[in-house]
Scaffold this motif. Structure first.
Motif, short mmCIF file in Angstrom:
data_model
loop_
_atom_site.label_atom_id
_atom_site.label_comp_id
_atom_site.label_asym_id
_atom_site.label_seq_id
_atom_site.Cartn_x
_atom_site.Cartn_y
_atom_site.Cartn_z
N LEU A 66 -58.10 5.25 -17.76
CA LEU A 66 -57.98 3.83 -18.14
C LEU A 66 -58.65 2.93 -17.11
N MET A 67 -58.47 3.27 -15.82
CA MET A 67 -59.09 2.48 -14.76
C MET A 67 -60.60 2.48 -14.90
N LEU A 68 -61.17 3.67 -15.07
CA LEU A 68 -62.62 3.78 -15.16
C LEU A 68 -63.15 3.13 -16.43
N LYS A 69 -62.29 3.11 -17.46
CA LYS A 69 -62.68 2.44 -18.69
C LYS A 69 -62.83 0.94 -18.43
N THR A 70 -61.87 0.39 -17.66
CA THR A 70 -61.93 -1.04 -17.35
C THR A 70 -63.18 -1.41 -16.57
N ILE A 71 -63.57 -0.54 -15.62
CA ILE A 71 -64.75 -0.89 -14.83
C ILE A 71 -66.04 -0.29 -15.41
N GLY A 72 -65.96 0.21 -16.63
CA GLY A 72 -67.18 0.62 -17.33
C GLY A 72 -67.78 1.94 -16.87
N LEU A 73 -66.94 2.84 -16.31
CA LEU A 73 -67.49 4.11 -15.85
C LEU A 73 -67.20 5.27 -16.82
N VAL A 74 -66.51 4.96 -17.94
CA VAL A 74 -66.29 6.02 -18.93
C VAL A 74 -67.64 6.34 -19.56
N ASN A 75 -67.84 7.64 -19.82
CA ASN A 75 -69.10 8.10 -20.41
C ASN A 75 -70.31 7.88 -19.49
N THR A 76 -70.09 7.94 -18.18
CA THR A 76 -71.22 7.92 -17.25
C THR A 76 -71.05 9.08 -16.27
N LEU A 77 -72.17 9.52 -15.68
CA LEU A 77 -72.09 10.58 -14.68
C LEU A 77 -71.35 10.09 -13.45
N GLY A 78 -71.44 8.78 -13.16
CA GLY A 78 -70.69 8.20 -12.05
C GLY A 78 -69.20 8.41 -12.25
N GLY A 79 -68.73 8.26 -13.47
CA GLY A 79 -67.32 8.48 -13.77
C GLY A 79 -66.91 9.92 -13.52
N VAL A 80 -67.80 10.87 -13.86
CA VAL A 80 -67.50 12.28 -13.63
C VAL A 80 -67.29 12.54 -12.15
N LEU A 81 -68.06 11.82 -11.32
CA LEU A 81 -68.06 12.05 -9.87
C LEU A 81 -66.76 11.67 -9.17
N VAL A 82 -66.09 10.63 -9.69
CA VAL A 82 -64.99 9.99 -8.96
C VAL A 82 -63.98 10.96 -8.33
N LEU A 95 -62.17 20.16 -17.52
CA LEU A 95 -61.25 19.21 -18.16
C LEU A 95 -61.66 17.75 -17.90
N TRP A 96 -61.93 17.41 -16.64
CA TRP A 96 -62.24 16.03 -16.34
C TRP A 96 -63.55 15.55 -17.02
N PRO A 97 -64.66 16.29 -16.88
CA PRO A 97 -65.87 15.85 -17.61
C PRO A 97 -65.64 15.78 -19.12
N LEU A 98 -64.82 16.70 -19.65
CA LEU A 98 -64.53 16.67 -21.09
C LEU A 98 -63.84 15.37 -21.47
N VAL A 99 -62.94 14.90 -20.59
CA VAL A 99 -62.18 13.70 -20.86
C VAL A 99 -63.05 12.45 -20.74
N ILE A 100 -63.88 12.41 -19.71
CA ILE A 100 -64.55 11.17 -19.36
C ILE A 100 -65.88 11.00 -20.12
N LEU A 101 -66.47 12.09 -20.60
CA LEU A 101 -67.75 11.98 -21.31
C LEU A 101 -67.52 12.11 -22.81
N ASN A 102 -68.11 11.19 -23.60
CA ASN A 102 -67.98 11.37 -25.04
C ASN A 102 -69.31 11.35 -25.78
N ASP A 103 -70.38 11.27 -25.00
CA ASP A 103 -71.70 11.20 -25.62
C ASP A 103 -72.45 12.49 -25.29
N GLY A 104 -72.87 13.23 -26.32
CA GLY A 104 -73.51 14.53 -26.14
C GLY A 104 -74.59 14.55 -25.07
N ASP A 105 -75.38 13.48 -24.97
CA ASP A 105 -76.48 13.46 -24.01
C ASP A 105 -76.01 13.49 -22.56
N ARG A 106 -74.77 13.04 -22.33
CA ARG A 106 -74.28 12.96 -20.96
C ARG A 106 -73.53 14.22 -20.54
N TYR A 107 -73.26 15.11 -21.51
CA TYR A 107 -72.43 16.29 -21.22
C TYR A 107 -72.97 17.10 -20.04
#
Lengths: 291, 273
Positions: free
Chosen positions: B126-142, B208-220
């Protein structure tokens, strides 16, 4: 700059990251678990309500939760002893004085540990295939009829356990191996002079000396096995007949498929409490056994 | 060495055990070279009669695995670099630089070790969603940026550094930063390699974490892409095995090259417990 200021400066970035991205979310999870956070709250926070312990009460009344709990306990209760036993057996073999190419064997037995869980779970799905899988082919040679490993509710979890033992035993093997090498040789010499057989030496010298290591290794393995997720996700999708739904699998489905984040947080906390309780029990039991 | 019965027995058992652990991996490579559809026959073939790289061609040309490989590489490399920066500095501070509240914070971190990462996962999303990091590689890194276990691993190694050496440098007028850079880091090289291998393998293999945070096939990343491919392409075992090879071989090679460091880190963790 004083040493203390430098210390703060060096530690601050990592500590801030941990505080913001780990400790804060953990506290938030506790708060989340007493709300009805769902897909409507995700769209608009004004739809969020405090519900007290309702999520927990509702979970405890759901058959699927108990099923997931039972499956996870089954996986852990059978998987951990098997894994640790395999680790001890492999470590004893590799540590044997007679062995040549020790490095090769250690690496070969350890290899599955570093492989990507999802990738090797997919391999095993084909190996376990009822008709074309190598495992049933091998069993067929021994005169055992084909087993529907992943399609039969009685065999799906044992298959996942078998796979997990294969994937994980190398990790503990390396730790046990190091502990074996730390046992003083004169203990065995003394036992040998007293006429102790190989089995008696193992039972009365090796096992007691391994005690603390085995306790550590089993605590670590239990904690890991409670977090069963990718195996059922890839190999069985929780089926057949929900026989491989684990607690973490339930959390994932609840949270990220149905977007019931309040309920999913309650699952997360129950998982945490369970792991905590079992670890405490193991420590207590382990310390008791040592004295 | 005489060939006694015990020697034969021990080696026989080891060969069987090593065979069982390696067979799935060898079969993966072998099946990835089989023409489409040929591994699903009875009796199941162990070797391809006509080895082909066609599965790999399809995998990269049609399934876009090159992109997922790149995603995984970016995440694992960035995670490794950043984790080194943050954890090593903190680990050294906890070992050698007395700062206000150090003992207290250390206790909190030890206690926090028992909390499984999944507890933080939902609010973090939810936090990363607020700051726009959902579905980004940056979000996977956190989650890989800083780790309690990694900090302790470095602390353990840094405790062994001789204080006299650091004090001598201070008397010579060296600042704390240059001491860290010129003296501490070179001496800690082995543990840096250990931490790097651990972080790289952890980030590469995580699911598990990348599965949760990424929803766009190109970013998988590769594991997420592989899991989603395997749900669509259940019957294409040869193709899936090629995908597994592409995912597993890099980490296996990395492990074989840096095995000593990896196993030392594993042991250091065990001793600590």
């Amino acid at each position: 700059m004083t040493r203390g200021q430098a210390g703060l400066l060096f530690a601050a970035p990592a500590l801030c990251i941990l505080a913001v991205f780990f400790l804060l979310p953990v506290c938030a999870a506790l708060a989340l678990s007493v709300t009805d956070f769902d897909i409507y709250a995700l769209a608009d926070l004004r739809n969020l309500r405090f519900v007290g312990l309702r999520n927990y009460v509702e979970l405890l009344s759901r058959p699927l939760f108990w099923k997931a709990l039972g499956n996870t306990l089954y996986f852990t209760a059978v998987g951990v002893p098997l894994s640790v036993a395999a680790s001890i057996g492999a470590a004893l073999l590799v540590n044997s004085r007679l062995v040549r190419f020790r490095g090769f064997f250690r690496t070969a037995l350890f290899a599955p540990v570093v492989t990507t869980l999802v990738a090797v779970a997919i391999i095993w799905r084909y190996l376990l295939h009822t008709r074309y899988g190598l495992i049933n082919f091998g069993l067929g040679r021994l005169g055992i009829g084909p087993v529907d490993w992943l399609g039969n509710p009685h065999f799906a979890m044992p298959s996942i356990i078998l796979f997990s033992v294969w994937k994980n035993f190398g990790y503990n093997m390396v730790i046990v191996l190091a502990a074996l090498q730390n046992i003083p040789e004169d203990l065995y010499e003394a036992a040998g002079l007293d006429g102790a057989s190989a089995w008696q030496q193992f039972r009365h010298v090796t096992l007691p000396m391994l005690g603390p290591t085995l306790l550590f290794v089993s605590i670590l393995t239990v904690a890991g096995y409670f977090q069963l997720f990718a195996e059922p996700y890839v190999m069985t999708q929780g089926g057949p007949a929900q026989s491989t739904v684990s607690v973490l699998y339930l959390l994932y489905e609840e949270g990220f498929r149905w977007w019931n984040l309040g309920m999913a947080s309650a699952v997360a906390f129950i998982l945490f409490l369970m792991m905590f309780a079992v670890t405490a029990l193991q420590l207590r039991f382990g310390r008791g056994a040592e004295t | 060495m005489r060939l006694t019965r015990a020697t034969v027995l021990v080696h026989g058992a080891l060969v069987v055990a090593a065979g069982l652990t390696l067979l799935p991996l060898l079969w993966m490579v072998s099946a990835s070279l089989m023409p489409a559809g040929t591994s699903s026959s009875y009796p199941p073939p162990l070797w391809p009669d006509h080895p082909t790289l066609e599965n790999y061609r399809i995998l990269f040309a049609r399934a876009g695995v090159g992109l997922h490989f790149l995603n995984s590489l970016i995440v694992a490399v960035a995670a490794t670099g950043l984790a080194l920066v943050f954890n090593v500095a903190a680990g050294y501070a906890f070992a050698k630089l007395e700062f206000p509240g150090r003992r207290r914070i250390h206790q909190v971190l030890v206690a926090a070790l028992v909390i499984p990462a999944q507890v933080a996962m939902l609010p973090l999303f939810l936090m990363l969603k607020t700051i726009g990091l959902v579905n980004t590689l940056g979000g996977v890194l956190v989650p890989y940026l800083a780790g309690i276990f990694s900090i302790f691993l470095v602390r353990q190694a840094a405790l062994a550094l001789p204080d006299e050496l650091l004090d001598a440098a201070r008397i010579d007028g060296a600042g704390e930063f240059s001491i860290y850079w010129r003296i501490v880091l070179p001496l800690l090289t082995p543990i840096l390699v250990t931490l790097a291998v651990f972080t790289f393998l952890g980030a590469w293999n995580d699911f598990l974490w990348p599965l949760v945070i990424l929803n766009d096939g190109d970013r998988y990343t590769l594991p997420v892409a592989l899991a989603s491919l395997s749900r669509e392409h259940v019957p294409d075992s040869e193709l899936m095995m090629a995908g597994s090879v592409v995912t597993v071989i890099p980490v296996l090679v990395l492990f074989l090259a840096l095995q000593r460091y990896y196993l030392q880190g594993l042991m250091a963790g065990a001793v600590k417990g």
